[in-house]
Design a protein around this motif. Sequence first.
Motif, PDB file in Angstrom:
ATOM      1  N   PRO A 280      -3.104   1.263  -7.148  1.00 23.74           N
ATOM      2  CA  PRO A 280      -3.358  -0.085  -6.462  1.00 23.74           C
ATOM      3  C   PRO A 280      -2.935  -1.279  -7.609  1.00 23.74           C
ATOM      4  O   PRO A 280      -3.130  -0.929  -8.811  1.00 23.74           O
ATOM      5  CB  PRO A 280      -4.844   0.014  -6.052  1.00 23.74           C
ATOM      6  N   ILE A 281      -2.519  -2.328  -6.983  1.00 22.85           N
ATOM      7  CA  ILE A 281      -2.014  -3.667  -7.900  1.00 22.85           C
ATOM      8  C   ILE A 281      -3.073  -4.545  -7.437  1.00 22.85           C
ATOM      9  O   ILE A 281      -3.553  -4.826  -6.534  1.00 22.85           O
ATOM     10  CB  ILE A 281      -0.689  -4.024  -7.466  1.00 22.85           C
ATOM     11  N   PHE A 282      -3.737  -4.988  -8.721  1.00 23.65           N
ATOM     12  CA  PHE A 282      -4.560  -6.086  -8.615  1.00 23.65           C
ATOM     13  C   PHE A 282      -4.127  -7.314  -9.480  1.00 23.65           C
ATOM     14  O   PHE A 282      -3.601  -6.987 -10.658  1.00 23.65           O
ATOM     15  CB  PHE A 282      -5.924  -5.612  -9.300  1.00 23.65           C
TER      16      PHE A 282
ATOM     17  N   VAL B 193      -2.041  -6.521  -1.372  1.00 18.06           N
ATOM     18  CA  VAL B 193      -1.865  -5.571  -0.337  1.00 18.06           C
ATOM     19  C   VAL B 193      -0.702  -5.950   0.774  1.00 18.06           C
ATOM     20  O   VAL B 193      -0.058  -5.156   1.250  1.00 18.06           O
ATOM     21  CB  VAL B 193      -3.211  -5.789   0.440  1.00 18.06           C
ATOM     22  N   ASP B 194      -0.590  -7.158   1.153  1.00 19.44           N
ATOM     23  CA  ASP B 194       0.298  -7.843   1.894  1.00 19.44           C
ATOM     24  C   ASP B 194       1.471  -8.435   1.153  1.00 19.44           C
ATOM     25  O   ASP B 194       1.175  -9.195   0.241  1.00 19.44           O
ATOM     26  CB  ASP B 194      -0.314  -8.753   3.134  1.00 19.44           C
TER      27      ASP B 194
ATOM     28  N   LEU C  92       0.949  -1.186   0.148  1.00 16.34           N
ATOM     29  CA  LEU C  92      -0.079  -0.007   0.003  1.00 16.34           C
ATOM     30  C   LEU C  92       0.937   1.297  -0.167  1.00 16.34           C
ATOM     31  O   LEU C  92       0.366   2.308  -0.178  1.00 16.34           O
ATOM     32  CB  LEU C  92      -1.051  -0.109   1.136  1.00 16.34           C
ATOM     33  N   LYS C  93       1.987   1.078   0.130  1.00 15.35           N
ATOM     34  CA  LYS C  93       3.028   2.069   0.407  1.00 15.35           C
ATOM     35  C   LYS C  93       3.940   2.142  -0.892  1.00 15.35           C
ATOM     36  O   LYS C  93       4.628   0.896  -1.184  1.00 15.35           O
ATOM     37  CB  LYS C  93       3.847   2.238   1.596  1.00 15.35           C
ATOM     38  N   GLY C  94       4.316   3.330  -1.441  1.00 18.97           N
ATOM     39  CA  GLY C  94       5.540   3.430  -2.405  1.00 18.97           C
ATOM     40  C   GLY C  94       5.211   2.986  -3.807  1.00 18.97           C
ATOM     41  O   GLY C  94       5.802   2.901  -4.433  1.00 18.97           O
TER      42      GLY C  94
END
Length: 152
Positions: A132-134, A141-142, A126-128
């Motif tokens: 958003p990646i899907f 996310v993790d 979620l950072k950098g």
Amino acid sequence: MKIYKTKKIDDSLLQLLLLADPSEKAIRKYLAEGECFVSVDGSRIIGTYVLMPRSNNAMELINIAVIGKEQGKGLGKLLLKHAIKEARRSGAKRLFVGTGNSSLGQLAFYQKAGFRMTKIIKGYFLKGYDKPIFENGIQCVDMVRMEMELNN
Ligand SMILES: CC(C)(COP(=O)(O)OP(=O)(O)OC[C@H]1O[C@@H](n2cnc3c(N)ncnc32)[C@H](O)[C@@H]1OP(=O)(O)O)[C@@H](O)C(=O)NCCC(=O)NCCS
């Protein structure tokens, strides 16, 4: 087909590295500190991986990628075996890799090679990253951290 270390990062290699990591900024940062290997068919780069020395006798496989047309033919497995051998040769006792919770194929790829899941870094993706990646209809996310003991 040859696999060798390179310091020359041209656009075709960068495009390949971007398959595994959407952040060019992150890629450029770890290329400055890590060791980049390429597999070449004639004059064409078809696969790559990057190893990064970490503390406590560990190395991280920070990027591994095969061009689209060559995926699913065993090259990734060959590169992974080469990376394991290189890490062992450099004296590392553990090799680790991180992948996304949504990277279902990659989770299979690493486990088939003997990596075991060790921890989840919650919210890592979620950072950098600009957007958003899907993957597989799941938001990345993790980070799932996986490790392999290298018995020298
Ligand atoms: C991940 C990647 C490097 C794998 O390379 P590859 O050449 O396609 O994989 P291989 O054909 O060598 O497959 C090796 C093994 O992993 C398995 N595997 C590979 N991709 C898989 C998938 N999507 N789903 C399930 N298993 C998979 C294969 O079945 C094979 O199993 P085997 O040992 O029983 O034969 C490649 O698909 C790639 O470049 N993907 C885009 C970049 C990327 O995601 N990099 C990793 C970031 S964490």
